[in-house]
Write an enzyme that holds these catalytic residues in place. Structure first.
Site, PDB file in Angstrom:
ATOM      1  N   TYR A   1       0.804  -1.222   0.000  1.00  0.00           N
ATOM      2  CA  TYR A   1       0.000   0.000   0.000  1.00  0.00           C
ATOM      3  C   TYR A   1       0.838   1.273   0.000  1.00  0.00           C
ATOM      4  CZ  TYR A   1      -3.800  -3.186   1.056  1.00  0.00           C
ATOM      5  OH  TYR A   1      -4.712  -4.201   0.998  1.00  0.00           O
TER       6      TYR A   1
ATOM      7  N   HIS B   1      -4.641   6.280  -1.009  1.00  0.00           N
ATOM      8  CA  HIS B   1      -5.235   6.185   0.330  1.00  0.00           C
ATOM      9  C   HIS B   1      -4.198   6.400   1.437  1.00  0.00           C
ATOM     10  CE1 HIS B   1      -9.257   5.645   1.603  1.00  0.00           C
ATOM     11  NE2 HIS B   1      -9.317   4.350   1.753  1.00  0.00           N
TER      12      HIS B   1
ATOM     13  N   PHE C   1      -5.589  -1.018   9.311  1.00  0.00           N
ATOM     14  CA  PHE C   1      -6.227  -0.844   8.017  1.00  0.00           C
ATOM     15  C   PHE C   1      -7.235   0.289   8.135  1.00  0.00           C
ATOM     16  CE2 PHE C   1      -4.353  -4.970   7.358  1.00  0.00           C
ATOM     17  CZ  PHE C   1      -3.814  -4.829   6.090  1.00  0.00           C
TER      18      PHE C   1
END
Length: 185
Positions: A14, A19, A64
């Site tokens: 990620y 994000h 998360f």
């Protein structure tokens, strides 16, 4: 005392995604303030230091995105900190890429990390710094927020991350009104 939480998803896969701009801002603040963010506490990678005599906690929740509130809730309750001294930094699909928007309080705007935080803190009354990541061209929001920036966007985002870090410092140093008038364009 301030708690500054940058939202993102943990894991190498990620890193650099839309994000995760909140994590990027925490990394920039870590450098600017000389606060190493490496300890695991409050379900977060955290760092502790000082700025102008004030204690500063930097957090990168490792829960998360959709469970970010769990990490922030634990930290806020541990330190018994007033919510006006909790600053959350996160991505916003409704702002064009690289645009920064500071608010004293407000809704989640549909951001699941913010939904979690607002629900668990039972309040919308905390400052936030939003960084624009733009809307998906194809309408696929999940692919968009978990995707990487184009080379062109990356240049804009790198500058925005630095400006967002400066905005957080301005909030701590001069108050949110000053930061809003300086950084909201």
């Amino acid at each position: 005392m301030y708690i500054i939480a940058g939202l993102g998803n943990p894991g190498k896969e990620y890193e650099g995604t839309r994000h995760n701009v909140g994590f990027m801002v925490i990394d920039a603040l870590s450098k600017k303030l000389g606060i190493e963010v490496s300890r695991l506490k409050f379900k977060s990678l955290m760092g502790e230091g000082h700025f102008k005599g004030e204690k500063v906690i930097l957090l990168k929740p490792q829960t998360f995105m959709n469970l970010s509130g769990e990490a922030l809730y634990d930290a806020v309750n541990f330190y018994k900190i007033p919510l006006e001294n909790v600053i959350v930094v996160y991505d916003d699909k409704d702002l064009e890429v690289g645009k920064i928007r500071i608010r004293r309080k407000g809704s989640s705007g549909g951001h699941n990390g913010m939904n979690s935080i607002i629900y668990l803190l039972n309040s919308e009354d905390f400052p936030r710094v939003r960084i624009g990541i733009g809307k998906p061209e194809d309408g696929d929001l999940v692919r968009h927020v978990l995707g990487r920036f184009s080379d062109e966007e990356k240049k804009v985002i790198d500058e925005a991350v630095e400006r967002a870090a400066e905005a957080v410092i301005d909030i701590m140093e001069n108050g949110i009104e000053h930061a809003m008038s300086r950084f909201n364009g």
